[in-house]
Design an enzyme around this catalytic site. Structure first.
Site, mmCIF file in Angstrom:
data_model
loop_
_atom_site.group_PDB
_atom_site.id
_atom_site.type_symbol
_atom_site.label_atom_id
_atom_site.label_comp_id
_atom_site.label_asym_id
_atom_site.label_seq_id
_atom_site.Cartn_x
_atom_site.Cartn_y
_atom_site.Cartn_z
ATOM 1 N N LYS A 1 0.622 -1.268 -0.079
ATOM 2 C CA LYS A 1 0.020 -0.157 0.084
ATOM 3 C C LYS A 1 0.838 1.321 0.120
ATOM 4 O O LYS A 1 0.627 2.259 -0.629
ATOM 5 C CB LYS A 1 -0.917 -0.048 1.334
ATOM 6 C CG LYS A 1 -2.119 0.530 0.936
ATOM 7 C CD LYS A 1 -3.134 0.212 2.414
ATOM 8 C CE LYS A 1 -4.436 1.026 2.300
ATOM 9 N NZ LYS A 1 -5.015 1.166 3.500
ATOM 10 N N PHE B 1 -14.548 14.431 11.404
ATOM 11 C CA PHE B 1 -15.927 14.677 11.107
ATOM 12 C C PHE B 1 -16.328 14.727 9.299
ATOM 13 O O PHE B 1 -17.069 15.014 8.756
ATOM 14 C CB PHE B 1 -16.579 15.802 11.339
ATOM 15 C CG PHE B 1 -16.882 15.652 12.814
ATOM 16 C CD1 PHE B 1 -17.770 15.081 13.371
ATOM 17 C CD2 PHE B 1 -15.653 16.644 13.632
ATOM 18 C CE1 PHE B 1 -17.776 14.930 14.748
ATOM 19 C CE2 PHE B 1 -15.908 16.535 15.063
ATOM 20 C CZ PHE B 1 -16.949 15.633 15.482
ATOM 21 N N ARG C 1 -16.462 13.702 5.223
ATOM 22 C CA ARG C 1 -17.442 12.615 4.599
ATOM 23 C C ARG C 1 -16.655 12.372 3.518
ATOM 24 O O ARG C 1 -15.840 12.889 2.827
ATOM 25 C CB ARG C 1 -18.459 13.408 3.998
ATOM 26 C CG ARG C 1 -19.580 13.795 4.987
ATOM 27 C CD ARG C 1 -20.654 14.885 4.394
ATOM 28 N NE ARG C 1 -19.683 16.178 3.968
ATOM 29 C CZ ARG C 1 -20.359 17.139 3.448
ATOM 30 N NH1 ARG C 1 -21.410 16.833 2.885
ATOM 31 N NH2 ARG C 1 -19.639 17.951 3.086
ATOM 32 N N GLU C 2 -16.857 11.001 2.838
ATOM 33 C CA GLU C 2 -16.540 10.396 1.897
ATOM 34 C C GLU C 2 -16.791 11.212 0.654
ATOM 35 O O GLU C 2 -17.830 11.467 0.694
ATOM 36 C CB GLU C 2 -16.430 8.996 1.727
ATOM 37 C CG GLU C 2 -15.816 8.053 2.593
ATOM 38 C CD GLU C 2 -15.986 6.620 2.487
ATOM 39 O OE1 GLU C 2 -16.352 6.274 1.593
ATOM 40 O OE2 GLU C 2 -16.144 5.954 3.581
ATOM 41 N N LYS D 1 -18.923 12.615 18.760
ATOM 42 C CA LYS D 1 -18.651 11.949 17.437
ATOM 43 C C LYS D 1 -19.799 10.934 17.103
ATOM 44 O O LYS D 1 -20.314 10.932 15.904
ATOM 45 C CB LYS D 1 -17.278 11.399 17.440
ATOM 46 C CG LYS D 1 -17.074 10.177 16.082
ATOM 47 C CD LYS D 1 -17.140 10.985 14.682
ATOM 48 C CE LYS D 1 -17.356 9.996 13.527
ATOM 49 N NZ LYS D 1 -17.204 10.893 11.940
ATOM 50 N N GLY E 1 -26.218 4.193 4.285
ATOM 51 C CA GLY E 1 -25.154 2.904 4.228
ATOM 52 C C GLY E 1 -23.700 3.659 4.365
ATOM 53 O O GLY E 1 -23.770 4.650 4.915
ATOM 54 N N CYS F 1 -19.669 4.260 8.009
ATOM 55 C CA CYS F 1 -19.733 4.907 9.480
ATOM 56 C C CYS F 1 -21.066 4.891 9.889
ATOM 57 O O CYS F 1 -21.252 4.407 11.065
ATOM 58 C CB CYS F 1 -19.453 6.461 8.968
ATOM 59 S SG CYS F 1 -17.889 6.486 8.344
ATOM 60 N N LYS G 1 -23.015 5.995 -1.869
ATOM 61 C CA LYS G 1 -23.466 7.483 -2.231
ATOM 62 C C LYS G 1 -22.637 7.891 -3.248
ATOM 63 O O LYS G 1 -21.860 7.123 -3.743
ATOM 64 C CB LYS G 1 -23.332 8.342 -0.678
ATOM 65 C CG LYS G 1 -21.753 8.577 -0.512
ATOM 66 C CD LYS G 1 -21.591 9.589 0.647
ATOM 67 C CE LYS G 1 -20.337 10.009 0.650
ATOM 68 N NZ LYS G 1 -20.192 11.100 1.663
ATOM 69 N N ARG H 1 -18.977 -0.296 0.902
ATOM 70 C CA ARG H 1 -19.099 -0.906 2.164
ATOM 71 C C ARG H 1 -20.668 -0.383 2.683
ATOM 72 O O ARG H 1 -20.935 0.562 2.680
ATOM 73 C CB ARG H 1 -18.339 -0.444 3.231
ATOM 74 C CG ARG H 1 -16.756 -1.187 3.018
ATOM 75 C CD ARG H 1 -15.975 -0.824 4.048
ATOM 76 N NE ARG H 1 -15.665 0.732 3.605
ATOM 77 C CZ ARG H 1 -14.610 1.468 4.262
ATOM 78 N NH1 ARG H 1 -14.086 1.137 5.335
ATOM 79 N NH2 ARG H 1 -14.211 2.641 3.923
HETATM 80 C C1 UGA Z 1 -20.627 10.223 7.486
HETATM 81 C C2 UGA Z 1 -20.761 11.695 8.124
HETATM 82 O O1 UGA Z 1 -21.576 12.437 7.413
HETATM 83 C C3 UGA Z 1 -19.487 12.441 8.306
HETATM 84 O O2 UGA Z 1 -19.708 13.557 9.186
HETATM 85 C C4 UGA Z 1 -18.546 11.480 9.368
HETATM 86 O O3 UGA Z 1 -17.365 12.024 9.477
HETATM 87 C C5 UGA Z 1 -18.309 9.923 8.836
HETATM 88 O O4 UGA Z 1 -19.791 9.489 8.437
HETATM 89 C C6 UGA Z 1 -17.539 9.166 9.398
HETATM 90 O O5 UGA Z 1 -17.950 8.868 10.708
HETATM 91 O O6 UGA Z 1 -16.486 8.888 9.067
HETATM 92 P P1 UGA Z 1 -20.102 9.205 5.056
HETATM 93 O O7 UGA Z 1 -20.377 8.034 5.628
HETATM 94 O O8 UGA Z 1 -18.888 9.516 4.158
HETATM 95 O O9 UGA Z 1 -19.792 10.261 6.240
HETATM 96 O O10 UGA Z 1 -21.245 9.789 4.308
HETATM 97 P P2 UGA Z 1 -22.616 10.670 4.264
HETATM 98 O O11 UGA Z 1 -22.329 11.793 3.160
HETATM 99 O O12 UGA Z 1 -22.967 11.167 5.544
HETATM 100 O O13 UGA Z 1 -23.694 9.718 3.674
HETATM 101 C C7 UGA Z 1 -24.070 8.444 4.634
HETATM 102 C C8 UGA Z 1 -25.343 7.705 3.885
HETATM 103 O O14 UGA Z 1 -26.348 8.688 4.191
HETATM 104 C C9 UGA Z 1 -25.140 7.512 2.378
HETATM 105 O O15 UGA Z 1 -25.690 6.354 2.042
HETATM 106 C C10 UGA Z 1 -25.917 8.802 1.717
HETATM 107 O O16 UGA Z 1 -26.537 8.161 0.631
HETATM 108 C C11 UGA Z 1 -27.075 8.591 2.870
HETATM 109 N N1 UGA Z 1 -27.968 9.813 2.990
HETATM 110 C C12 UGA Z 1 -27.267 11.042 3.066
HETATM 111 C C13 UGA Z 1 -29.319 9.985 2.773
HETATM 112 O O17 UGA Z 1 -29.904 8.713 2.282
HETATM 113 N N2 UGA Z 1 -29.946 11.186 2.557
HETATM 114 C C14 UGA Z 1 -29.337 12.301 2.848
HETATM 115 O O18 UGA Z 1 -30.146 13.332 2.906
HETATM 116 C C15 UGA Z 1 -27.900 12.401 3.373
#
Ligand code: UGA
Length: 430
Positions: free
Chosen positions: A35, A150, A152-153, A202, A255, A258, A319, A326
């Site tokens: 890696k 915090f 987001r991916e 968190k 999904g 996180c 997303k 995952r």
């Molecule tokens: C999430 C948090 O948003 C971050 O702040 C946090 O740092 C991260 O987890 C973590 O703990 O590492 P992430 O998992 O990258 O980030 O993705 P999100 O953008 O939060 O989306 C999570 C899921 O919710 C996705 O499946 C997305 O499609 C869904 N979603 C999101 C919805 O179904 N509706 C919405 O309005 C927003």
């Protein structure tokens, strides 16, 4: 500042590149030499917009280095960030084996005082336990500081550079101030607190956002039953500054690596503390059911047997803007469609190589464009909120043999599609 970041997953790799870009001397550590070689040669192990460029810029200017030796990585570091995975164990709690492996190695190799910070998401109480564990194995002085992440991916670099807040928890005020120096230039609020509060912030934040999604998903079901439109309801709710417009998009469910894990882990932590967290129990149930709510719309038309049906599936990632599958609800739905006998033509801009590994290649083909996926199919399912799926070629949609579109992300213009004679099914929208 001299920083060591242990782990080169999303948090570790993005964190090390961004810390280096802020002008710090950063060493990223991973025990997988392949890696490290890959990253040094410019191939990122994950897809993340802007990451490749940021890593190579900071390797070139000398701010960022990588090694597979934890000993070398921590030797001169003032702050050591632990960013290894904390997967879900079978009982739903966070599995901390990688954290303890790293703690063992730090205790063995640490020769000078340091600040040790667990950036991985860990249950309340973990930083203190790991601190005591390391203390029992070394005489070198160090401080434990919790600095949860915090990001987001898909927008992680921007999230780190424009964070809403930084949370720093420790028993030692001086250690908090030292870590705060790393983030002060961002100009955003810094919440200074104890270790346990930082850890809980968190989990509480992720669980609250997941709750918001499950809440709007239930409202969407009420919209379907009453004739209301969830996008309008969300707009009207979101304009209340106490609620806010974000994370009110109704969907097939949340999904990723996180939310599912963190909601489950906070629920489990609460149980262990003797408290039954009712709301989170419901949030998880609602989220689990949401994909079946969507699938019921398909089954209402086709029944339980999709043999002989060819389905265009747009989106496989959990997303948009990521190749991560995952806990992807899109993957769950494609699996069920295949189990019901359908033939699937799938397209995702980034997640197809990962998806192939779990979905295989029997009765599913991976197409090289959204157009190719739509051609010669009976109906369409939209499963991931990629922006590019908003604009689909009208003629290709009209070419769907059954004229049925199932939009699990409320992305498409349903009114326009209905005018064209398409049967449009979505989540609580008109
Ligand atoms: C999430 C948090 O948003 C971050 O702040 C946090 O740092 C991260 O987890 C973590 O703990 O590492 P992430 O998992 O990258 O980030 O993705 P999100 O953008 O939060 O989306 C999570 C899921 O919710 C996705 O499946 C997305 O499609 C869904 N979603 C999101 C919805 O179904 N509706 C919405 O309005 C927003």
């Amino acid at each position: 500042m001299k920083i060591c970041v242990i782990g080169t997953g999303y948090v570790g790799l993005v964190g090390s590149a961004v810390f280096a870009d802020w002008g710090n001397q950063v060493i990223g550590v991973d025990n997988n030499p392949e890696k490290i070689k890959m990253i040094e040669s410019g191939t990122m192990p994950i897809f993340e917009p802007g990451l490749k460029e940021l890593v190579s810029k900071n390797i070139s200017n000398g701010n960022l280095k990588f090694t597979n030796s934890l000993k070398d990585g921590i030797a001169d570091a003032e702050i050591v960030f632990i960013c290894v995975g904390t997967p879900m164990s079978e009982d739903g709690s966070a599995d901390l084996k990688y954290i303890y492996q790293v703690a063992d190695e730090i205790a063995l190799e640490m020769k000078t005082p340091k600040i040790i910070s667990i950036k991985s998401t860990v249950p309340v109480g973990t930083n203190r336990k790991v601190r005591d564990y390391i203390k029992s194995k070394t005489n070198i002085d160090f401080d434990s500081v919790s600095v949860p992440e915090f990001l987001r991916e898909g927008s992680s670099i921007e999230d780190m550079n424009k964070t809403d807040r930084t949370v720093i928890g420790s028993d030692n005020k001086e250690a908090i101030e030292k870590v705060a120096k790393l983030f002060e230039h961002l100009g955003s609020p810094i919440v200074k607190c104890d270790l346990e509060s930082a850890e809980l912030i968190k989990y509480a934040a992720n669980s609250f956002l997941a709750t918001k999604i499950s809440f709007i998903n239930e409202i969407a079901q009420i919209c379907d039953l009453s004739g209301a439109d969830v996008t309008k309801v969300a707009e009207g709710m979101g304009l209340d500054s106490r609620i806010g417009p974000k994370f009110l998009n109704a969907s097939i469910g949340y999904g990723g690596s996180c939310f599912p894990k963190d909601v489950q882990a906070l629920f489990k932590t609460s149980e262990n503390l003797g408290y039954h967290f009712n709301i989170l129990d419901s949030v998880m149930k609602t989220n689990k059911n949401q994909k079946y709510y969507f699938l019921a719309k398909i089954k209402q038309i086709y029944g339980d047997n999709l043999a002989g049906k060819k389905v265009a599936a747009l989106g496989l990632a959990f997303k948009n803007d990521t190749d991560d599958i995952r806990e992807s609800v899109a993957i769950d739905i494609v699996k069920i469609l295949l189990d019901l006998g359908a033939e699937v033509k799938a397209f995702d801009p980034e997640a197809m190589p990962n998806s192939k590994k779990v979905l295989g290649e029997t009765r599913i083909s991976y197409e090289n464009s959204k157009e190719a996926a739509l051609k010669d199919t009976d109906f369409l399912v939209v499963l991931t909120e990629w922006k590019e799926f908003k604009d689909l070629d009208q003629n290709l949609i009209l070419g769907l043999r059954d004229k049925n579109v199932f939009d699990g992300r409320n992305l498409l213009d349903g009114v326009k599609l209905k005018e064209l004679g398409i049967n449009y099914f979505c989540i609580g929208k008109k």
